[in-house]
Write an enzyme that holds these catalytic residues in place. Sequence first.
Site, PDB file in Angstrom:
ATOM      1  N   GLY A 110      23.532   4.012   7.211  1.00  0.00           N
ATOM      2  CA  GLY A 110      23.958   2.649   7.509  1.00  0.00           C
ATOM      3  C   GLY A 110      25.463   2.480   7.494  1.00  0.00           C
ATOM      4  NE  ARG A 111      25.959   0.208   2.399  1.00  0.00           N
ATOM      5  CZ  ARG A 111      25.593  -0.001   1.144  1.00  0.00           C
ATOM      6  NH1 ARG A 111      26.246  -0.879   0.404  1.00  0.00           N
ATOM      7  NH2 ARG A 111      24.565   0.652   0.633  1.00  0.00           N
ATOM      8  CE  LYS A 154      17.173   0.810   7.173  1.00  0.00           C
ATOM      9  NZ  LYS A 154      17.068  -0.570   6.610  1.00  0.00           N
ATOM     10  CB  THR A 193      17.273   6.074  -2.269  1.00  0.00           C
ATOM     11  OG1 THR A 193      17.663   5.009  -1.401  1.00  0.00           O
ATOM     12  CG2 THR A 193      16.355   7.027  -1.520  1.00  0.00           C
ATOM     13  CG  ASP A 199      13.119  -0.690   5.991  1.00  0.00           C
ATOM     14  OD1 ASP A 199      12.062  -0.536   5.350  1.00  0.00           O
ATOM     15  OD2 ASP A 199      14.262  -0.600   5.473  1.00  0.00           O
ATOM     16  CG  LEU A 200       9.773  -6.024   8.540  1.00  0.00           C
ATOM     17  CD1 LEU A 200       8.885  -6.991   9.310  1.00  0.00           C
ATOM     18  CD2 LEU A 200      11.119  -6.664   8.218  1.00  0.00           C
ATOM     19  CE  LYS A 201      12.347  -0.721   1.737  1.00  0.00           C
ATOM     20  NZ  LYS A 201      13.319  -1.253   2.721  1.00  0.00           N
ATOM     21  CG  LEU A 202       4.537  -5.327   6.305  1.00  0.00           C
ATOM     22  CD1 LEU A 202       3.443  -5.509   7.346  1.00  0.00           C
ATOM     23  CD2 LEU A 202       5.357  -6.602   6.171  1.00  0.00           C
ATOM     24  CG  HIS A 203       3.244  -4.575  -1.904  1.00  0.00           C
ATOM     25  ND1 HIS A 203       3.925  -4.082  -2.995  1.00  0.00           N
ATOM     26  CD2 HIS A 203       1.933  -4.620  -2.290  1.00  0.00           C
ATOM     27  CE1 HIS A 203       3.078  -3.850  -3.990  1.00  0.00           C
ATOM     28  NE2 HIS A 203       1.862  -4.181  -3.578  1.00  0.00           N
ATOM     29  CG  ASP A 204       0.246 -10.222   1.071  1.00  0.00           C
ATOM     30  OD1 ASP A 204      -0.791 -10.533   0.433  1.00  0.00           O
ATOM     31  OD2 ASP A 204       1.143 -11.033   1.352  1.00  0.00           O
ATOM     32  CB  ILE A 205      -4.580  -9.138   0.239  1.00  0.00           C
ATOM     33  CG1 ILE A 205      -4.398 -10.147   1.383  1.00  0.00           C
ATOM     34  CG2 ILE A 205      -4.309  -9.788  -1.116  1.00  0.00           C
ATOM     35  CD1 ILE A 205      -5.399 -11.288   1.326  1.00  0.00           C
ATOM     36  N   PRO A 206      -4.957  -6.349   1.821  1.00  0.00           N
ATOM     37  CG  PRO A 206      -6.454  -4.645   1.207  1.00  0.00           C
ATOM     38  CD  PRO A 206      -5.830  -5.921   0.709  1.00  0.00           C
ATOM     39  CG  ASN A 207      -7.705  -9.977   6.610  1.00  0.00           C
ATOM     40  OD1 ASN A 207      -8.248  -9.340   7.499  1.00  0.00           O
ATOM     41  ND2 ASN A 207      -7.422 -11.279   6.732  1.00  0.00           N
ATOM     42  CB  THR A 208      -2.133 -10.508   4.386  1.00  0.00           C
ATOM     43  OG1 THR A 208      -2.925 -11.598   3.919  1.00  0.00           O
ATOM     44  CG2 THR A 208      -0.753 -11.022   4.774  1.00  0.00           C
TER      45      THR A 208
END
Length: 233
Positions: free
Chosen positions: A208-209, A34, A117, A61-70
């Site tokens: 991860g750790r 990841k 989490t 794992d960038l967790k995109l969250h913006d307007i649909p077109n972007t």
Amino acid sequence: MREKRPIIALDFPNAESVKAFLKLFPAEEKLFVKIGMELYYSAGPDIVRYVKDLGHSVFLDLKLHDIPNTVKSAMAVLAELGVDMANVHAAGGVEMMKAAREGLGQGPKLLAVTQLTSTSEEQMRADQNIQTTLAESVSHYAQKTNLAGLDGIVCSAHEVVAIKQVLGEEFLCLTPGIRPIGSSEGDQKRVVTPNQARSIGSDYIVVGRPITQAQDPLNAYYAVYKSWNDLDV
């Protein structure tokens, strides 16, 4: 059941650290890793290309969250990198998630983050003003994710059974917050062991750790792998 690879969270500050870590593994050992925000913002898309060139699978794992077109345009760029998995925030809504699917295409897995989490029910209610239970919030987001045509969600292992009952076994559940027995929970609040995650029905786990900060990362990885696949340790 086919053996599965645990996903290693490469939570390193730069490309040099990643390269040093990956050199600890035999060249024939093809990992699933990841790449999160810290590393991607530090090293850029070249780190994805480097890891892919080694033959490893990549969950970006960038967790995109913006307007649909972007989000659609951004996912199209990530698709060109050859990522195997990507994600968005389910809170962005059905139309945004549909746009993400269109931009990424049908090859890579596309998941939506429900509740992190690290988030407790009390924090969710106080900070997000979601006045349901945490389980109800996750279930709601999962159903919207399914409606949008995504492959599954990122959730705590504690929600997997309920999600599978509603949306079926084919709906993927990726569970971070995995800690082998004896590991510190760190900033995670809802954690299980790799073997518990398998029993619960998780399709993917992220560790991860406990691996990257272990004195012997290679043996730590193999221990998680064996626990995740219910093999003799």
